[in-house]
Motif scaffolding. Structure first.
Motif, PDB file in Angstrom:
ATOM      1  N   HIS A 224       5.639  11.736  -8.716  1.00 46.47           N
ATOM      2  CA  HIS A 224       6.416  10.760  -9.767  1.00 46.47           C
ATOM      3  C   HIS A 224       5.433   9.732  -9.912  1.00 46.47           C
ATOM      4  O   HIS A 224       4.876   9.308  -8.910  1.00 46.47           O
ATOM      5  CB  HIS A 224       7.735  10.634  -9.196  1.00 46.47           C
ATOM      6  N   ARG A 225       5.824   8.984 -11.135  1.00 45.58           N
ATOM      7  CA  ARG A 225       4.965   7.677 -11.121  1.00 45.58           C
ATOM      8  C   ARG A 225       5.344   6.851  -9.957  1.00 45.58           C
ATOM      9  O   ARG A 225       4.213   6.131  -9.545  1.00 45.58           O
ATOM     10  CB  ARG A 225       5.563   7.205 -12.308  1.00 45.58           C
ATOM     11  N   ASP A 226       6.331   6.630  -9.446  1.00 44.84           N
ATOM     12  CA  ASP A 226       6.342   5.614  -8.333  1.00 44.84           C
ATOM     13  C   ASP A 226       5.648   6.054  -7.290  1.00 44.84           C
ATOM     14  O   ASP A 226       5.153   4.997  -6.366  1.00 44.84           O
ATOM     15  CB  ASP A 226       8.143   5.452  -8.122  1.00 44.84           C
ATOM     16  N   GLU A 227       5.633   7.421  -6.875  1.00 43.93           N
ATOM     17  CA  GLU A 227       4.681   7.598  -5.748  1.00 43.93           C
ATOM     18  C   GLU A 227       3.075   7.195  -5.837  1.00 43.93           C
ATOM     19  O   GLU A 227       2.520   6.861  -5.234  1.00 43.93           O
ATOM     20  CB  GLU A 227       4.680   9.049  -5.602  1.00 43.93           C
ATOM     21  N   VAL A 228       2.650   7.604  -7.289  1.00 38.64           N
ATOM     22  CA  VAL A 228       1.323   6.987  -7.699  1.00 38.64           C
ATOM     23  C   VAL A 228       1.020   5.573  -7.622  1.00 38.64           C
ATOM     24  O   VAL A 228       0.183   5.067  -6.961  1.00 38.64           O
ATOM     25  CB  VAL A 228       1.044   7.718  -9.009  1.00 38.64           C
TER      26      VAL A 228
ATOM     27  N   GLY B  26     -10.530  10.688   1.753  1.00 35.35           N
ATOM     28  CA  GLY B  26      -9.943  10.078   2.927  1.00 35.35           C
ATOM     29  C   GLY B  26      -8.578  10.056   3.222  1.00 35.35           C
ATOM     30  O   GLY B  26      -8.000   9.684   4.513  1.00 35.35           O
ATOM     31  N   MET B  27      -7.642  10.297   2.027  1.00 32.99           N
ATOM     32  CA  MET B  27      -6.393  10.160   2.387  1.00 32.99           C
ATOM     33  C   MET B  27      -5.494  10.854   1.350  1.00 32.99           C
ATOM     34  O   MET B  27      -5.137  10.548   0.324  1.00 32.99           O
ATOM     35  CB  MET B  27      -5.691   8.638   2.398  1.00 32.99           C
ATOM     36  N   PRO B  28      -4.863  12.086   1.938  1.00 34.40           N
ATOM     37  CA  PRO B  28      -4.397  12.921   0.808  1.00 34.40           C
ATOM     38  C   PRO B  28      -2.977  12.570   0.542  1.00 34.40           C
ATOM     39  O   PRO B  28      -2.366  11.771   1.404  1.00 34.40           O
ATOM     40  CB  PRO B  28      -4.467  14.448   1.286  1.00 34.40           C
ATOM     41  N   PHE B  29      -2.332  12.896  -0.463  1.00 31.77           N
ATOM     42  CA  PHE B  29      -0.999  12.631  -0.641  1.00 31.77           C
ATOM     43  C   PHE B  29      -0.059  13.257   0.281  1.00 31.77           C
ATOM     44  O   PHE B  29      -0.405  14.391   0.713  1.00 31.77           O
ATOM     45  CB  PHE B  29      -0.635  13.151  -2.190  1.00 31.77           C
ATOM     46  N   GLY B  30       0.992  12.898   0.703  1.00 32.44           N
ATOM     47  CA  GLY B  30       1.710  13.480   1.806  1.00 32.44           C
ATOM     48  C   GLY B  30       2.658  14.372   1.096  1.00 32.44           C
ATOM     49  O   GLY B  30       2.864  14.341  -0.110  1.00 32.44           O
TER      50      GLY B  30
END
Length: 245
Positions: A81-85, A69-73
């Motif tokens: 990176h961990r902070d993105e996850v 329903g929502m891919p990573f940009g």
């Protein structure tokens, strides 16, 4: 499963854990028009990633590491990176039409004539026709040491500990003590007993996050949102129609 009378107000689905597996599991009943409850012990829906060291990334590129329903940009071939996850589930949860409740540490799950009872610590007991239990990695996380003294490691709190061997590893293990009251649910070392994610002893109880739920990658970001046919992580029929009739 046949339910007795007096089950008005019982929630259809309660997911225990608000990381990516829990949110992916909630996505399936949302697609059927239901509003599942997601109980997260911490103050935000981010799973165990905030407790990792700064350097980890997913095992797979961004295109394979997002729930349905929502891919990573951004560049889908990069390794986030961990902070993105950590930030991703927050955005995902905001778009998911589910009842997400943070600060809800579940202490016990029981069975009754309406399905299951879910008991958050210091909160009001919930009744649910179906429960999704996340395997909830429980790492023994300590600040990283910077040196070794012979066969001992000095920790940052001033203590030292003798080591027989030093093996770089995650140290993850299942953490499902709240299911101990459901006989036959857990096996040796607290591992969930399941067949394709479904409890063989308690119909309506599903697990999300263990290895081999659908494949070896079921315990990684790549696998939390997929079934063999490309469908949702938890089949709506398994959670709702098939357990409520």
């Amino acid at each position: 499963m046949n339910f007795s009378g007096g089950c008005d107000g019982v929630r259809e689905v309660v997911a225990i854990g608000g990381g990516q597996s829990g949110l992916a599991s909630a996505h399936a009943p949302v697609r059927t028009g239901l509003k599942p409850v997601v109980l997260e012990a911490s103050d935000r829906a981010a799973g165990s990633w905030p407790h990792h060291y700064d350097s980890p990334t997913p095992f797979s590129p961004a295109r394979f590491s997002a729930p349905p329903g929502m891919p990573f940009g951004g560049d889908l071939d990069r390794y986030p990176h961990r902070d993105e996850v950590v930030a991703y589930p927050t955005s995902y949860a905001a778009r998911l039409q589910a009842d997400i409740r943070t600060g809800q540490h579940v202490t016990a799950v029981g069975a009754d004539g309406c399905g299951f009872t879910v008991e958050p610590e210091g909160g009001r007991q919930l009744s649910a026709r179906a429960v999704v239990a996340l395997t909830a990695d429980s790492p023994d996380h300590r600040p990283m040491f910077t040196r070794l003294i012979d066969d001992r490691v000095p920790w940052t709190d001033g203590t030292t500990e003798r080591l027989d061997a030093l093996i770089p590893a995650t140290g993850y293990r299942p953490h499902l003590p709240h299911l101990a009251g459901l006989d036959g649910t857990l096996g040796p070392a607290g591992h969930p007993r399941h067949r394709g994610g479904a409890s063989p002893t308690h119909p309506g109880l599903e697990f999300a996050g263990p290895e081999w739920r659908r494949s070896l990658s079921s315990n990684a970001l790549r696998g939390v949102g997929r079934m063999p046919d490309g469908g949702p992580a938890v089949a709506p029929c398994t959670l709702v129609r098939c357990v409520s009739t």
